[in-house]
Design an enzyme around this catalytic site. Structure first.
Site, PDB file in Angstrom:
ATOM      1  N   GLY A  82     -47.708  -8.950 -21.650  1.00 53.04           N
ATOM      2  CA  GLY A  82     -47.358  -7.917 -22.147  1.00 53.04           C
ATOM      3  C   GLY A  82     -48.377  -7.325 -23.267  1.00 53.04           C
TER       4      GLY A  82
ATOM      5  CD  GLN B 134     -49.737  -6.483 -28.695  1.00 51.64           C
ATOM      6  OE1 GLN B 134     -48.994  -6.354 -27.605  1.00 51.64           O
ATOM      7  NE2 GLN B 134     -50.056  -7.940 -29.037  1.00 51.64           N
TER       8      GLN B 134
ATOM      9  CB  CYS C 261     -47.438 -12.102 -30.977  1.00 50.56           C
ATOM     10  SG  CYS C 261     -47.912 -10.294 -30.861  1.00 50.56           S
ATOM     11  CG  LEU C 262     -51.499 -11.663 -26.144  1.00 55.19           C
ATOM     12  CD1 LEU C 262     -51.720 -10.728 -24.919  1.00 55.19           C
ATOM     13  CD2 LEU C 262     -52.135 -13.098 -25.755  1.00 55.19           C
TER      14      LEU C 262
ATOM     15  CG  HIS D 172     -43.046  -9.383 -27.846  1.00 52.20           C
ATOM     16  ND1 HIS D 172     -43.012 -10.693 -28.571  1.00 52.20           N
ATOM     17  CD2 HIS D 172     -44.204  -8.968 -28.129  1.00 52.20           C
ATOM     18  CE1 HIS D 172     -44.128 -10.761 -29.146  1.00 52.20           C
ATOM     19  NE2 HIS D 172     -44.785 -10.121 -28.901  1.00 52.20           N
ATOM     20  CD  GLU D 173     -45.615  -6.672 -25.338  1.00 49.82           C
ATOM     21  OE1 GLU D 173     -46.378  -5.940 -25.972  1.00 49.82           O
ATOM     22  OE2 GLU D 173     -45.760  -7.608 -25.353  1.00 49.82           O
TER      23      GLU D 173
ATOM     24  CG  HIS E  21     -46.155  -5.252 -30.415  1.00 46.22           C
ATOM     25  ND1 HIS E  21     -46.682  -5.595 -31.822  1.00 46.22           N
ATOM     26  CD2 HIS E  21     -45.987  -6.189 -29.476  1.00 46.22           C
ATOM     27  CE1 HIS E  21     -46.994  -7.031 -31.489  1.00 46.22           C
ATOM     28  NE2 HIS E  21     -46.996  -7.188 -30.239  1.00 46.22           N
TER      29      HIS E  21
END
Length: 209
Positions: free
Chosen positions: A63, A68, A120-121, A162-163, A166
């Site tokens: 995701g 991000q 997390c990226l 999670h997304e 953000h």
């Protein structure tokens, strides 16, 4: 710079390919993202989504939210091939999640919380246990403007939460059991079990609420 101009600049620079991932510490990851309300137009929004998908695949990840890649807008993409062992898949409720886009998403808890490691990226190299509802009622709009309400369970529910977090300026570490924080290498070497039970006992954190 207003959001529409930011998106136009990003699309001009990265059209058709991945964009660089913003890292934790950048203020855009702490902003409450702006709702999508027609300000981009369908074509520009579609191009932004293409870049989000390309960024997610290139990372690779399951995701990516618009903040991000530096865009404070309430849109994200999700998708998980779930290439894990059967034991892990069963323990974590992890199954393939076809790629899709979520615009102006929201969620409400639909089950008790359960803890698993996640990363997390935008904060590479580390993971931590986060308690999240195992099931949620997820509401979002697709690119055709159709509003959906789906019940998501297991890992798909975790990804959606999670997304969506953000987009509220929340990163997973805000909700993590801080004593569980580990490097990816240590996780692989010591805590790669399907559940974090062994890590919870050894490190002294609550596996579940």
């Amino acid at each position: 710079m207003e959001t529409t101009a930011l998106v136009a600049e990003l699309v001009e620079k990265y059209r058709g390919g991945p964009a660089p991932l913003v890292q934790v510490g950048d203020p855009v990851l702490r902003q409450v993202a702006e709702p999508v309300a027609g300000q981009l137009g369908a074509e520009l929004l579609g191009e932004l989504v293409e870049i989000l998908f390309a960024t997610m695949r290139a990372a690779p990840g399951v995701g990516v939210a618009a903040p991000q890649i530096g865009i404070p807008l309430r849109v994200a993409v999700l998708g998980d091939p779930a290439e894990v062992s059967e034991e892990v898949a069963v323990a974590r409720g992890r199954r393939p999640l076809p790629e899709f886009v979520i615009v102006n998403p929201e969620y409400t808890a639909d089950a008790d919380e359960i803890g698993f490691y996640e990363g997390c990226l935008s904060m590479p190299g580390y993971q931590a246990v986060v308690h999240r509802p195992e099931s949620v009622l997820a509401t979002y709009t697709d690119l055709d403007g159709v509003r959906h309400t789906d019940r998501l369970t297991g890992w798909p529910a975790r990804i959606f939460q999670h997304e969506t977090d953000h987009l509220a300026g929340i990163v997973y570490l805000d909700k993590a059991q801080t004593r569980s924080v580990t490097t990816n290498d240590t996780l692989k070497e010591r805590w790669g079990q399907p559940t974090p039970a062994a890590a919870a006992q050894a490190l002294g954190f609550a596996q579940n609420p």
